[in-house]
Design a protein around this motif. Structure first.
Motif, mmCIF file in Angstrom:
data_model
loop_
_atom_site.group_PDB
_atom_site.id
_atom_site.type_symbol
_atom_site.label_atom_id
_atom_site.label_comp_id
_atom_site.label_asym_id
_atom_site.label_seq_id
_atom_site.Cartn_x
_atom_site.Cartn_y
_atom_site.Cartn_z
ATOM 1 N N ALA A 105 40.581 33.350 42.047
ATOM 2 C CA ALA A 105 42.024 33.566 41.948
ATOM 3 C C ALA A 105 42.425 33.836 40.497
ATOM 4 N N ASN A 106 41.838 33.083 39.582
ATOM 5 C CA ASN A 106 42.140 33.267 38.160
ATOM 6 C C ASN A 106 41.623 34.611 37.648
ATOM 7 N N ALA A 107 40.482 35.049 38.173
ATOM 8 C CA ALA A 107 39.944 36.357 37.764
ATOM 9 C C ALA A 107 40.897 37.468 38.205
ATOM 10 N N GLY A 108 41.554 37.262 39.334
ATOM 11 C CA GLY A 108 42.535 38.244 39.798
ATOM 12 C C GLY A 108 43.674 38.382 38.804
ATOM 13 N N ARG A 109 44.150 37.221 38.313
ATOM 14 C CA ARG A 109 45.231 37.221 37.330
ATOM 15 C C ARG A 109 44.777 37.889 36.029
ATOM 16 N N ALA A 110 43.561 37.577 35.615
ATOM 17 C CA ALA A 110 43.030 38.152 34.374
ATOM 18 C C ALA A 110 42.889 39.670 34.515
ATOM 19 N N SER A 111 42.402 40.117 35.664
ATOM 20 C CA SER A 111 42.195 41.562 35.884
ATOM 21 C C SER A 111 43.476 42.361 35.739
ATOM 22 N N GLU A 112 44.562 41.807 36.230
ATOM 23 C CA GLU A 112 45.830 42.543 36.145
ATOM 24 C C GLU A 112 46.154 42.900 34.703
ATOM 25 N N VAL A 113 46.008 41.912 33.818
ATOM 26 C CA VAL A 113 46.303 42.153 32.402
ATOM 27 C C VAL A 113 45.240 43.078 31.795
ATOM 28 N N ALA A 114 43.978 42.769 32.053
ATOM 29 C CA ALA A 114 42.875 43.499 31.425
ATOM 30 C C ALA A 114 42.846 44.959 31.872
ATOM 31 N N ASP A 115 43.057 45.203 33.156
ATOM 32 C CA ASP A 115 42.989 46.572 33.669
ATOM 33 C C ASP A 115 44.083 47.451 33.063
ATOM 34 N N ALA A 116 45.248 46.860 32.861
ATOM 35 C CA ALA A 116 46.355 47.630 32.272
ATOM 36 C C ALA A 116 46.009 48.026 30.834
ATOM 37 N N THR A 117 45.444 47.098 30.076
ATOM 38 C CA THR A 117 45.078 47.411 28.684
ATOM 39 C C THR A 117 43.958 48.452 28.652
ATOM 40 N N LEU A 118 42.985 48.285 29.524
ATOM 41 C CA LEU A 118 41.877 49.244 29.553
ATOM 42 C C LEU A 118 42.387 50.651 29.885
ATOM 43 N N ALA A 119 43.297 50.742 30.854
ATOM 44 C CA ALA A 119 43.836 52.054 31.246
ATOM 45 C C ALA A 119 44.525 52.724 30.060
ATOM 46 N N SER A 151 47.012 27.899 32.776
ATOM 47 C CA SER A 151 46.218 28.833 31.976
ATOM 48 C C SER A 151 45.344 29.654 32.915
ATOM 49 N N THR A 152 44.847 30.768 32.417
ATOM 50 C CA THR A 152 43.955 31.594 33.236
ATOM 51 C C THR A 152 42.510 31.313 32.831
ATOM 52 N N LEU A 153 41.801 30.639 33.726
ATOM 53 C CA LEU A 153 40.437 30.192 33.454
ATOM 54 C C LEU A 153 39.512 30.965 34.380
ATOM 55 N N TYR A 154 38.664 31.820 33.814
ATOM 56 C CA TYR A 154 37.889 32.711 34.689
ATOM 57 C C TYR A 154 36.539 33.042 34.064
ATOM 58 N N VAL A 155 35.743 33.776 34.853
ATOM 59 C CA VAL A 155 34.390 34.149 34.441
ATOM 60 C C VAL A 155 34.387 35.622 34.009
ATOM 61 N N GLN A 156 33.817 35.858 32.841
ATOM 62 C CA GLN A 156 33.848 37.196 32.230
ATOM 63 C C GLN A 156 33.317 38.297 33.149
ATOM 64 N N SER A 157 32.191 38.060 33.817
ATOM 65 C CA SER A 157 31.606 39.131 34.645
ATOM 66 C C SER A 157 32.445 39.433 35.886
ATOM 67 N N VAL A 160 35.484 40.240 35.695
ATOM 68 C CA VAL A 160 36.496 41.212 35.248
ATOM 69 C C VAL A 160 35.763 42.344 34.516
ATOM 70 N N PRO A 161 35.442 43.422 35.236
ATOM 71 C CA PRO A 161 34.601 44.487 34.665
ATOM 72 C C PRO A 161 35.190 45.141 33.418
ATOM 73 N N ALA A 162 36.499 45.031 33.227
ATOM 74 C CA ALA A 162 37.127 45.668 32.065
ATOM 75 C C ALA A 162 36.517 45.214 30.739
ATOM 76 N N HIS A 163 35.961 44.000 30.692
ATOM 77 C CA HIS A 163 35.362 43.515 29.435
ATOM 78 C C HIS A 163 34.231 44.441 28.984
ATOM 79 N N ALA A 164 33.319 44.711 29.918
ATOM 80 C CA ALA A 164 32.172 45.565 29.580
ATOM 81 C C ALA A 164 32.635 46.999 29.313
ATOM 82 N N GLU A 165 33.656 47.430 30.027
ATOM 83 C CA GLU A 165 34.140 48.812 29.877
ATOM 84 C C GLU A 165 34.812 49.041 28.526
ATOM 85 N N LEU A 166 35.644 48.114 28.113
ATOM 86 C CA LEU A 166 36.280 48.285 26.804
ATOM 87 C C LEU A 166 35.246 48.120 25.689
#
Ligand code: TYM
Length: 332
Positions: A306-320, A76-82, A84-90
């Motif tokens: 490392a998990n935040a990296g995985r999360a960012s890939e998905v989140a950044d694509a959706t934000l874009a 699973s992808t276990l990470y810290v919200q801050s 992954v900046p996309a959370h605040a941006e979306l």
């Protein structure tokens, strides 16, 4: 595999039994057949004052408790919200399609703001459910396993996803809340008609994952029951005993009927003793593992990165995609 998203606020040193049964217990099972994202939502935590000296430690402790409770950070992808900046941006974009009245109708906001008073209530607390919607929508999550107190926030998320999609074109997956029937709400042991919560007035009714076993036993033995001395599940007439039975059933993997039948004719003391064994048996290995993980904070931080990296890939694509739909000029 269907996508799943959920999170817990790092607003205390230890998670409590409500978080454990309402969230972690479900997460552990669901991660097997879902592509799961489990977030430590520190952006949410600062909607009420946090001590900056303690927030990072609480964030790490919360992550350690996820892993100790059985969340597998390699599956699973276990990470810290801050992280992954996309959370605040979306969240910002979603704020602009959320009605002021709509946000004002959130019962958790109404409860908290009336407790703190208007002057002490931040705008962040007001838009908190919108940030939660951003969390979920960034990952195209189909399911969101939560306790009953988050139901209304997931409903808002669905409304915002549908509104965005109809205004700007198909973008977000409309998620569903996943809420267990009998254990959606675990109650305070001293005050069994209000939900167990980290902001309880007193800690005697609050069962903490990281409490010493002797403390847990004491809190359970002192749980409020009633005077008719009959062990029976009846939320209205017997909230204290019913809460104990529901907790017992959830942790032992039995139905409430089976547990009630097992204790029929016995005393409340027997039920409490039995429950203390069940809770301690469940929590002890989790507590030990969490403390062990916290012995090596650098390793834990690397894992989260490392998990935040995985999360960012998905989140950044959706934000874009969302930015493009809204009409923002693309930075080339
Ligand atoms: P939080 O941190 O208050 O609680 C975390 C999870 O624990 C559940 N829970 C309970 N379940 C049963 N009985 C209780 N007494 C009890 N107390 C808490 C909550 O329902 C929740 O599932 N806004 C969320 C965190 C969040 C989130 C998200 C959740 C942020 N973004 C996106 C899901 C998806 C919150 O404050 O939970």
């Amino acid at each position: 595999k269907p996508r799943l998203f959920s999170g817990i606020q790092p607003s205390s040193d230890s998670l409590h039994l409500g978080n454990y049964i309402g969230a972690l217990l479900q997460w552990r099972e669901l991660q097997r057949d879902h592509d799961a994202f489990f977030c430590v939502v520190d952006l949410h935590a600062i909607t009420v004052p946090q001590d900056p000296k303690e927030l990072a430690a609480k964030t790490r402790r919360t992550a350690a408790q996820y892993i100790a409770a059985g969340i597998d950070p390699t599956a699973s992808t276990l990470y810290v919200q801050s992280h992954v900046p996309a959370h605040a941006e979306l969240a910002w974009v979603l704020n602009t399609i959320t009605g002021f009245g709509e946000a004002g109708r959130m019962t958790q906001f109404k409860d908290k703001s009336s407790r703190y008073g208007a002057e002490a209530t931040s705008v962040g607390l007001f838009t908190y459910p919108v940030l939660m919607a951003a969390d979920i929508l960034l990952y195209d999550a189909e399911v969101v396993p939560v306790g009953d107190d988050q139901r209304q926030h997931v409903e808002l998320t669905r409304d915002l996803a549908e509104r965005f999609n109809s205004r700007f074109g198909e973008t977000f997956v409309v998620p569903k809340a996943l809420i267990q029937k009998d254990t959606a709400r675990i109650y305070d042991l001293q005050n069994p008609t209000s939900k167990m919560s980290k902001s309880a007035d007193s800690v005697t009714g609050l069962i903490l994952l990281l409490d010493e076993p002797s403390v847990t036993r004491k809190k359970i033995m002192r749980a409020v029951t009633d005077t008719d001395a009959v062990i029976r599940f009846d939320r209205d007439a017997k909230p204290g005993v019913s809460n104990l039975l529901a907790i017992y059933a959830a942790l032992s993997g039995q139905t409430i009927e089976t547990v009630s039948a097992e204790y029929e004719g016995k005393g409340y003391g027997d039920l409490k003793k039995g429950l203390a064994e069940v809770v301690i048996g469940e929590f002890e290995p989790v507590r030990a593992r969490a403390l062990e993980l916290l012995d090596d904070p650098a390793e834990l931080d690397r894992l989260l990165a490392a998990n935040a990296g995985r999360a960012s890939e998905v989140a950044d694509a959706t934000l874009a995609k969302a930015y493009e739909r809204v009409g923002f000029l693309r930075r080339v």
